[in-house]
Design a protein around this motif. Structure first.
Motif, mmCIF file in Angstrom:
data_model
loop_
_atom_site.group_PDB
_atom_site.id
_atom_site.type_symbol
_atom_site.label_atom_id
_atom_site.label_comp_id
_atom_site.label_asym_id
_atom_site.label_seq_id
_atom_site.Cartn_x
_atom_site.Cartn_y
_atom_site.Cartn_z
ATOM 1 N N GLN A 234 0.804 -1.214 0.000
ATOM 2 C CA GLN A 234 0.000 0.000 0.000
ATOM 3 C C GLN A 234 0.844 1.275 0.000
ATOM 4 O OE1 GLN A 234 -3.360 -0.334 -0.482
ATOM 5 N NE2 GLN A 234 -2.715 -2.471 -0.636
ATOM 6 N N HIS A 235 1.912 1.293 0.793
ATOM 7 C CA HIS A 235 2.748 2.503 0.864
ATOM 8 C C HIS A 235 3.431 2.772 -0.473
ATOM 9 C CE1 HIS A 235 5.229 5.631 2.598
ATOM 10 N NE2 HIS A 235 6.325 5.007 2.181
ATOM 11 N N PHE B 53 0.838 4.007 -2.958
ATOM 12 C CA PHE B 53 0.457 5.393 -2.693
ATOM 13 C C PHE B 53 1.471 6.361 -3.295
ATOM 14 C CE2 PHE B 53 0.689 9.265 -0.151
ATOM 15 C CZ PHE B 53 -0.628 9.703 -0.211
ATOM 16 N N LEU C 209 -6.138 7.378 -3.864
ATOM 17 C CA LEU C 209 -5.061 7.778 -2.950
ATOM 18 C C LEU C 209 -5.582 7.974 -1.529
ATOM 19 C CD1 LEU C 209 -3.128 10.330 -5.201
ATOM 20 C CD2 LEU C 209 -2.392 8.034 -4.552
ATOM 21 N N GLN D 276 -4.384 5.879 1.766
ATOM 22 C CA GLN D 276 -3.815 6.591 2.915
ATOM 23 C C GLN D 276 -4.604 6.331 4.192
ATOM 24 O OE1 GLN D 276 -1.002 8.052 2.951
ATOM 25 N NE2 GLN D 276 -1.047 9.011 4.976
ATOM 26 N N THR D 277 -5.928 6.269 4.065
ATOM 27 C CA THR D 277 -6.782 6.069 5.243
ATOM 28 C C THR D 277 -7.042 4.590 5.525
ATOM 29 O OG1 THR D 277 -8.787 6.269 3.890
ATOM 30 C CG2 THR D 277 -7.922 8.289 4.904
ATOM 31 N N GLN D 278 -6.485 3.717 4.667
ATOM 32 C CA GLN D 278 -6.702 2.276 4.785
ATOM 33 C C GLN D 278 -8.189 1.938 4.794
ATOM 34 O OE1 GLN D 278 -4.487 0.892 8.195
ATOM 35 N NE2 GLN D 278 -2.508 1.268 7.233
#
Length: 317
Positions: free
Chosen positions: A24-25, A28, A82, A86-88
């Motif tokens: 995920q990182h 992003f 995005l 970022q907020t999962q």
């Protein structure tokens, strides 16, 4: 009716770009970088054309319109993806999903129609050079772009209205990273036969008719260029079409894969569909400015002047 009433309050869940938390990182940062470069690159194209009077021609007018459409097209999907990374979170509201669907269809179809319009412009320039400025007048170019916007809005409204009529009885994961027609129909608990027929015929027409016009235009262009006696003249004529052909091949190749090729509901198929969607929603708008600027001396010169601050705004074609 009860199921349909519940659709106004519940949220959809998006499959996203990947199910692996460790990716995920990286995703992003990658998509943030691509989005920033897409907006910046296309905005530079628009500013370079607007500030250089030598580029106030039909070809660059359509290119500026394509860049604007690409900015809006990418902005429809990427920022929400995005935020979710970022907020999962995978959620998107029902209203937000419908709005995203409408604008996604509008700007996506606008890309298709503009690419067909640009092919017609190249056909007139090469096959009817003496009448080019008369045929492709500012008034006619503006009318053509206006017609494109009108048609895309009508197509988008038709599809969105038909999706709005469907019922979604519970939270289900949309197998994509944004709201699109096919994935939404997969998670509906209503009969989607009408939607599928409209998507097949109207959606197919939106893709295949412009693609056919592009192919016919380039067949005529190739026939005209091959009759040019000078090898240098043939190279110059083909060079004016190279950038457009590259964009057409990249965009239509991924769109045809996404919409006209059947897919299953398996996780591997979802991943393949998502990859195809990323290509035409993110990668193609990112590459367009580079393709057009790197292969075009006038664009490179205009961009250089813009970056050096040597610009002057002027109106007119």
């Amino acid at each position: 009716m009860a199921g349909r009433n519940r659709t106004s309050v519940f949220e959809f869940l998006l499959w996203g770009l990947s199910e692996r938390p460790e990716q995920q990182h990286i995703l992003f940062l990658l998509f943030l970088w691509m989005y920033v470069f897409t907006v910046a690159g296309n905005l530079l194209i628009v500013l370079a054309i607007g500030t250089n009077k030598h580029l106030h021609t039909p070809m660059y007018f359509f290119l500026a319109s394509l860049s604007c459409a690409d900015i809006l097209f990418t902005t429809t999907t990427v920022p929400k993806a995005l935020v979710n990374i970022q907020t999962q979170s995978r959620s998107i509201s029902y209203a937000g999903c419908m709005v995203q669907l409408y604008f996604f269809l509008t700007f996506g179809d606008m890309d298709i129609f503009l690419l067909a319009t640009m092919a017609y412009d190249r056909y007139v320039a090469i096959c009817h050079p003496l009448h080019y400025m008369m045929i492709m007048s500012l008034r006619r170019c503006t009318l053509m772009v206006t017609v494109c916007w009108t048609l895309t809005n009508l197509v988008a409204m038709t599809h969105t209205f038909l999706i709005f009529r469907l019922s979604f009885c519970s939270k289900k994961v949309i197998p994509d990273f944004f709201c699109d027609l096919g994935p939404l129909m997969k998670v509906s608990c209503s009969n989607t036969q009408v939607n599928k027929l409209v998507l097949l015929f109207l959606g197919g027409a939106v893709i295949l008719i412009p693609l056919t016009l592009i192919l016919v235009s380039y067949i005529c262009i190739a026939s005209a260029v091959l009759r040019v006696p000078s090898a240098q003249g043939r190279r110059k004529a083909f060079s004016t079409c190279g950038s457009h052909l590259a964009v057409v091949a990249l965009f239509f190749g991924t769109v045809v894969r996404a919409y006209l090729c059947p897919s299953s509901s398996s996780s591997s198929s979802v991943a393949e569909d998502t990859a195809a969607a990323v290509m035409y929603t993110v990668v193609t708008p990112l590459l367009n400015p580079f393709i057009y600027s790197l292969r075009n001396k006038d664009m490179k010169g205009a961009l250089g002047r813009l970056l050096r601050g040597k610009v002057s705004f002027s109106l007119g074609q």
